[in-house]
Design an enzyme around this catalytic site. Sequence first.
Site, short mmCIF file in Angstrom:
data_model
loop_
_atom_site.label_atom_id
_atom_site.label_comp_id
_atom_site.label_asym_id
_atom_site.label_seq_id
_atom_site.Cartn_x
_atom_site.Cartn_y
_atom_site.Cartn_z
N HIS A 190 35.91 -4.06 18.24
CA HIS A 190 35.11 -4.95 19.02
C HIS A 190 33.74 -4.08 19.34
O HIS A 190 33.50 -3.96 20.60
CB HIS A 190 35.71 -5.14 20.45
CG HIS A 190 35.63 -6.58 20.84
ND1 HIS A 190 36.22 -7.66 20.01
CD2 HIS A 190 35.23 -7.18 22.02
CE1 HIS A 190 36.12 -8.78 20.59
NE2 HIS A 190 35.48 -8.76 21.87
N TYR A 235 45.86 -17.70 14.13
CA TYR A 235 44.76 -16.77 14.01
C TYR A 235 44.82 -15.52 15.11
O TYR A 235 45.02 -14.53 14.82
CB TYR A 235 43.35 -17.28 13.78
CG TYR A 235 42.25 -16.42 13.54
CD1 TYR A 235 42.25 -15.15 13.05
CD2 TYR A 235 41.13 -16.73 14.13
CE1 TYR A 235 41.28 -14.48 12.90
CE2 TYR A 235 40.06 -16.01 14.21
CZ TYR A 235 40.02 -14.61 13.40
OH TYR A 235 38.87 -13.93 13.22
N TYR A 236 44.64 -16.21 16.14
CA TYR A 236 44.58 -15.19 17.37
C TYR A 236 46.21 -14.64 17.42
O TYR A 236 45.97 -13.28 17.72
CB TYR A 236 44.20 -16.09 18.45
CG TYR A 236 42.80 -16.23 18.85
CD1 TYR A 236 41.85 -15.42 18.44
CD2 TYR A 236 42.51 -17.56 19.21
CE1 TYR A 236 40.30 -15.69 18.36
CE2 TYR A 236 41.02 -17.76 19.10
CZ TYR A 236 40.01 -16.78 18.96
OH TYR A 236 38.68 -17.22 18.83
#
Length: 387
Positions: A190, A235-236
Site C-alpha cells: 500500500h 477479488y477482495y
Amino acid sequence: MSNRYELPPVDFGSDLVRYAFEIERLRGNLGGGTTPARTLTELHALFRVVMSVISARIEGNRTTVYDALADIPAVASGRPATSDSLREITNILAGIDFIDTTDPARPLTHVLIRELHRITVDGLHREGDRTPGEYRANEVSINGSAHTPPSHVYVHAEMSELLDFANRDMPTHEQMLHAAIAHHRFVWIHPFTNGNGRVSRLFTYAMLRRNGFDSVPGYRAVNPTAVFGNDRDGYYAALEAADDLSPTGTVAWCEFFVRGLRHDLERLVQMQDFAFVMDELIDPAIDRLTTSGAATAAESAALKIAVRHGVVKAGDLEPALPGSPSQRSVTIRSLVERGILVHDERGPRFYRVSLARAPLGQFVIRQLDALGYLPRILKDDEPSGPA
C-alpha cells in the site's frame, strides 16, 4: 530478498497448474487468426475504455461505460472533464497510454510507479491524493481489511524489493504466478495514501506487457482488470486470503488471478476469428445502431462494407450508397461528423469505421454484453439512449 517473493510450492495436479498450462496454450494461439490488425487495434481502443471504467468502478465510481464512451472524446480534444468521476476514468486511460508508449523491455522502476500514481490521481478530489507521485509519509489502514500495511518508514525499501522481484526474468510457465504475486504484494505494501488499487492494476498490466503480451499487434487488450471486475467480492477475498503471506493463501490468490486471466484469454483468442467478429459482434452492433435510428439502412450497409475492407475510399461504398459521387460524399461527411467514420492516416479521402467511439462503440459494448464478454461489475450499466 525475503521469502514473500518466492513462488509457493504448487501441486503439479492442481487447478493452478492446469490453468497456467492452458494460458500458455492460448497465448501460443495469439496472432494467428484472420481478424485484421486494424480491427484488433480498434477493439483494443474500445477495451481500454472498458478496463478504465472497471478499474474506477472497483473503487466505487458509478460512471457507466456508455457515458464514458460518449464523453471521453470531448476530454481528449482538450475540454475539461465534466465531473470528478469522469476525470478518474480519463486518468486511468492516460495511465494505460503511458504504459503502452513505454518500451516493455525496460525495467519497472520507482520513477515509473510514482508517475503512474501522479497520472492516476491528477486533479481528483474524492479519489485524489495530497501528494501525487509520492510514496506515503504516514500510516494507513485498508477499509474492510484486517491487514495493516507496513509503516511508511519501510515503504521505499519494500517497493525496492517488490521491483527487484517484478523485474526478474521468469520461465514462461511461471510468468502468470509472477504477475499475480507482484500484484498482491503491491496492494499489501500500500505504498500511496490513496490510489493504490488503480495503480496496482496498471502496474500488473505493465508486468504482463513485460511478459510477452505486447508482442502481438492488437493484443495489448490482455489486461488483468477484466479478471478483477468479473468478481469484485472474490477479488477482495482472494487478496485478503494472501495477506498472511502464507503459501496456502498465496496459492489461493494466484489461482483466482490465473483462472480469470485464462477465461479472458479464451475470449481474446475468439476475437481472432474475423467471421465470428463480424457475424456475432460488429454486424449486430451496426444493426442495433440502425434500429436505434442513429443510422439509415444505407449507412448501415456502407459501414459493413467499410469494416470488411478496413480502409475505404468513397467509391468502395457505391454498392451501399448508389447515386452521384456528390450524394455519396454528403452521406460520408455526415458519418464522419457523427464520429462513426473517421479519416484514416493515409489521407482525407480514406475512411475507416470507428468501433471505439460513440455512437457505434456503445452498440459494440451492448453486443459484447449480449455475448457474455462484459465483466459482471458492468452488468447493471444502461445506455442513456435506446440500444
